[in-house]
Motif scaffolding. Structure first.
Motif, PDB file in Angstrom:
ATOM      1  N   UNK A 218       5.378   6.011  -9.037  1.00 59.91           N
ATOM      2  CA  UNK A 218       5.973   6.249  -7.725  1.00 59.91           C
ATOM      3  C   UNK A 218       4.909   6.344  -6.635  1.00 59.91           C
ATOM      4  N   UNK A 219       3.707   6.749  -6.991  1.00 61.80           N
ATOM      5  CA  UNK A 219       2.646   6.874  -5.996  1.00 61.80           C
ATOM      6  C   UNK A 219       1.960   5.566  -5.665  1.00 61.80           C
ATOM      7  N   UNK A 220       2.236   4.519  -6.421  1.00 65.33           N
ATOM      8  CA  UNK A 220       1.590   3.228  -6.169  1.00 65.33           C
ATOM      9  C   UNK A 220       2.325   2.476  -5.075  1.00 65.33           C
ATOM     10  N   UNK A 221       1.583   1.779  -4.255  1.00 62.02           N
ATOM     11  CA  UNK A 221       2.188   0.965  -3.212  1.00 62.02           C
ATOM     12  C   UNK A 221       1.301  -0.244  -2.965  1.00 62.02           C
ATOM     13  N   UNK A 222       1.898  -1.277  -2.474  1.00 62.71           N
ATOM     14  CA  UNK A 222       1.142  -2.478  -2.162  1.00 62.71           C
ATOM     15  C   UNK A 222       0.381  -2.267  -0.854  1.00 62.71           C
ATOM     16  N   UNK A 223      -0.900  -2.550  -0.892  1.00 63.34           N
ATOM     17  CA  UNK A 223      -1.728  -2.413   0.300  1.00 63.34           C
ATOM     18  C   UNK A 223      -1.975  -3.799   0.878  1.00 63.34           C
ATOM     19  N   UNK A 224      -2.098  -3.903   2.200  1.00 62.05           N
ATOM     20  CA  UNK A 224      -2.375  -5.217   2.784  1.00 62.05           C
ATOM     21  C   UNK A 224      -3.773  -5.673   2.396  1.00 62.05           C
TER      22      UNK A 224
ATOM     23  N   UNK B  15     -16.122   0.086  -5.434  1.00 59.01           N
ATOM     24  CA  UNK B  15     -15.062   0.577  -6.331  1.00 59.01           C
ATOM     25  C   UNK B  15     -13.741   0.703  -5.594  1.00 59.01           C
ATOM     26  N   UNK B  16     -13.783   1.094  -4.328  1.00 64.57           N
ATOM     27  CA  UNK B  16     -12.546   1.166  -3.547  1.00 64.57           C
ATOM     28  C   UNK B  16     -11.969  -0.224  -3.343  1.00 64.57           C
ATOM     29  N   UNK B  17     -12.818  -1.205  -3.107  1.00 61.50           N
ATOM     30  CA  UNK B  17     -12.354  -2.581  -2.944  1.00 61.50           C
ATOM     31  C   UNK B  17     -11.756  -3.111  -4.240  1.00 61.50           C
ATOM     32  N   UNK B  18     -12.353  -2.767  -5.390  1.00 66.97           N
ATOM     33  CA  UNK B  18     -11.795  -3.199  -6.676  1.00 66.97           C
ATOM     34  C   UNK B  18     -10.444  -2.559  -6.935  1.00 66.97           C
ATOM     35  N   UNK B  19     -10.317  -1.269  -6.609  1.00 65.66           N
ATOM     36  CA  UNK B  19      -9.036  -0.578  -6.815  1.00 65.66           C
ATOM     37  C   UNK B  19      -7.968  -1.194  -5.921  1.00 65.66           C
ATOM     38  N   UNK B  20      -8.310  -1.453  -4.684  1.00 59.91           N
ATOM     39  CA  UNK B  20      -7.356  -2.069  -3.765  1.00 59.91           C
ATOM     40  C   UNK B  20      -6.957  -3.460  -4.249  1.00 59.91           C
ATOM     41  N   UNK B  21      -7.920  -4.212  -4.754  1.00 58.29           N
ATOM     42  CA  UNK B  21      -7.612  -5.558  -5.255  1.00 58.29           C
ATOM     43  C   UNK B  21      -6.690  -5.494  -6.466  1.00 58.29           C
ATOM     44  N   UNK B  22      -6.898  -4.494  -7.338  1.00 57.49           N
ATOM     45  CA  UNK B  22      -6.042  -4.372  -8.522  1.00 57.49           C
ATOM     46  C   UNK B  22      -4.630  -3.943  -8.147  1.00 57.49           C
ATOM     47  N   UNK B  23      -4.494  -3.068  -7.140  1.00 55.42           N
ATOM     48  CA  UNK B  23      -3.176  -2.587  -6.750  1.00 55.42           C
ATOM     49  C   UNK B  23      -2.391  -3.578  -5.920  1.00 55.42           C
ATOM     50  N   UNK B  24      -3.031  -4.563  -5.336  1.00 52.07           N
ATOM     51  CA  UNK B  24      -2.302  -5.551  -4.556  1.00 52.07           C
ATOM     52  C   UNK B  24      -1.780  -6.690  -5.427  1.00 52.07           C
ATOM     53  N   UNK B  25      -2.176  -6.720  -6.684  1.00 54.15           N
ATOM     54  CA  UNK B  25      -1.700  -7.775  -7.582  1.00 54.15           C
ATOM     55  C   UNK B  25      -0.381  -7.356  -8.203  1.00 54.15           C
ATOM     56  N   UNK B  26       0.609  -8.205  -8.056  1.00 55.35           N
ATOM     57  CA  UNK B  26       1.930  -7.888  -8.581  1.00 55.35           C
ATOM     58  C   UNK B  26       1.960  -7.854 -10.106  1.00 55.35           C
TER      59      UNK B  26
END
Length: 88
Positions: free
Chosen positions: A2-8, A19-30
């Motif tokens: 529930x805490x996950x969301x797609x980031x632009x 590491x923040x860029x890698x996390x953002x890249x992983x969370x933007x992948x469907x």
């Protein structure tokens, strides 16, 4: 989940930490998000099957009125697991 969301999507020129860029890249992948949801569903199904190995006891309240006499009965329900304890 529930805490996950797609980031632009963001450009690497913003000066973010790697590491923040890698996390953002992983969370933007469907496909990654779908894998997380599938894992969560499988884990909850496993917890349910483990819980079904033990007996369930249900106690329910009741009320009846019979010509001025108030009675407070209760219901008792017992659900036993199958003989193989749901291990199949």
């Amino acid at each position: 989940v529930a805490g996950l969301r797609l980031a632009p999507p963001s450009s690497p020129s913003e000066g973010r930490d790697l590491t923040d860029a890698r996390r953002t890249a992983a969370l933007t992948r469907r496909d990654v998000l779908r894998a997380v949801v599938d894992y969560d569903l499988a884990e909850s199904a496993l917890k349910l099957e483990i819980a079904r190995q033990y007996p369930e006891i249900h106690i329910g309240p009741g009320y009846s009125w019979d010509h001025g006499a108030t009675k407070l009965p209760f219901n008792l329900g017992l659900v036993l697991p199958p003989a193989d304890l749901n291990r199949a």
